[in-house]
Design a protein around this motif. Structure first.
Motif, short mmCIF file in Angstrom:
data_model
loop_
_atom_site.label_atom_id
_atom_site.label_comp_id
_atom_site.label_asym_id
_atom_site.label_seq_id
_atom_site.Cartn_x
_atom_site.Cartn_y
_atom_site.Cartn_z
N UNK A 67 0.84 -1.20 0.00
CA UNK A 67 0.00 0.00 0.00
C UNK A 67 0.88 1.25 0.00
N UNK A 68 0.55 2.18 -0.86
CA UNK A 68 1.33 3.42 -0.97
C UNK A 68 1.16 4.27 0.29
N UNK A 69 2.23 4.98 0.63
CA UNK A 69 2.19 5.92 1.73
C UNK A 69 2.56 7.29 1.18
N UNK A 70 1.67 8.24 1.35
CA UNK A 70 1.94 9.61 0.97
C UNK A 70 2.18 10.37 2.28
N UNK A 71 3.42 10.75 2.54
CA UNK A 71 3.74 11.35 3.83
C UNK A 71 3.27 12.79 3.98
N UNK A 72 3.00 13.14 5.23
CA UNK A 72 2.78 14.54 5.56
C UNK A 72 4.17 15.17 5.63
N UNK A 73 4.34 16.40 5.15
CA UNK A 73 5.67 17.01 5.18
C UNK A 73 6.13 17.31 6.61
#
Length: 147
Positions: A67-73
Motif C-alpha cells: 500500500x502506498x504511503x503519501x507522507x505529511x511534510x
C-alpha cells in the motif's frame, strides 16, 4: 492500458507518491525517470480498469506491491496525522467527513489544511473535498469533508 505520455499528461508530469516533477525526457531506467504505477490498493472488480498514475521509477520501485504511503511534510506541526491514501479511499467510497490531524495552534492547522487540499488536487483530482479547522480539547482539529 494507457501510454506513458497519456498518463503523464493527465497527471501533469508530477509523481503521485512524492509530488515532485517527473521529467518526461529522462530515461525510464533512471531512478528519477517516469514510470506508470498501476494503483491497486484494493482488488478491482472483474472487468474494471486498474487506475494508473505517474511515478518516478524509484518511487514506484520503493512502493513495490504494498500500500502506498503519501507522507505529511515534516515542516507541518501535525499530531497523529491520518494516512492520506487510506483516508482518500474511504471518503471516495463513502463520502462524509474524517478528522485527519490535530495541531497545537490555529495557524498550524490552517497551514496543514491548505497543504492537504493542494496535495489532494493532484493525488485525487476527482475527490471534491474541503477542509474544516475547529478547536477542540486544547488543540485544533483538521477535518477533510467531501462535497
Amino acid at each position: 492500458m494507457s501510454t506513458l505520455q497519456e498518463v503523464g499528461d493527465r497527471d501533469g508530469w508530477r509523481c503521485w507518491l512524492c509530488d515532485e516533477p517527473v521529467d518526461p525526457d529522462m530515461s525510464v531506467n533512471d531512478p528519477r525517470g517516469p514510470s506508470v504505477d498501476a494503483v491497486t490498493s484494493a482488488k478491482p472488480k472483474k472487468g474494471a480498469a486498474v487506475p494508473e498514475r505517474l511515478a518516478h521509477r524509484a518511487c514506484n520501485t520503493r512502493k513495490g506491491a504494498v500500500k502506498a504511503v503519501v507522507p505529511w511534510p515534516s515542516h507541518l506541526f501535525v499530531v497523529d496525522p491520518a494516512p492520506i491514501v487510506e483516508t482518500v479511499e474511504r471518503l471516495t467510497r463513502k463520502g462524509g467527513r474524517e478528522v485527519v490531524a490535530r495541531c497545537p495552534s490555529r495557524d498550524d492547522a490552517d497551514e496543514a489544511a491548505a497543504w492537504l487540499l493542494d496535495r489532494l488536487s493532484r493525488l485525487a483530482p476527482d475527490l471534491r473535498a474541503t477542509t474544516e479547522v475547529k478547536p477542540g480539547g486544547g488543540q485544533h482539529l483538521v477535518t477533510l469533508v467531501t462535497r
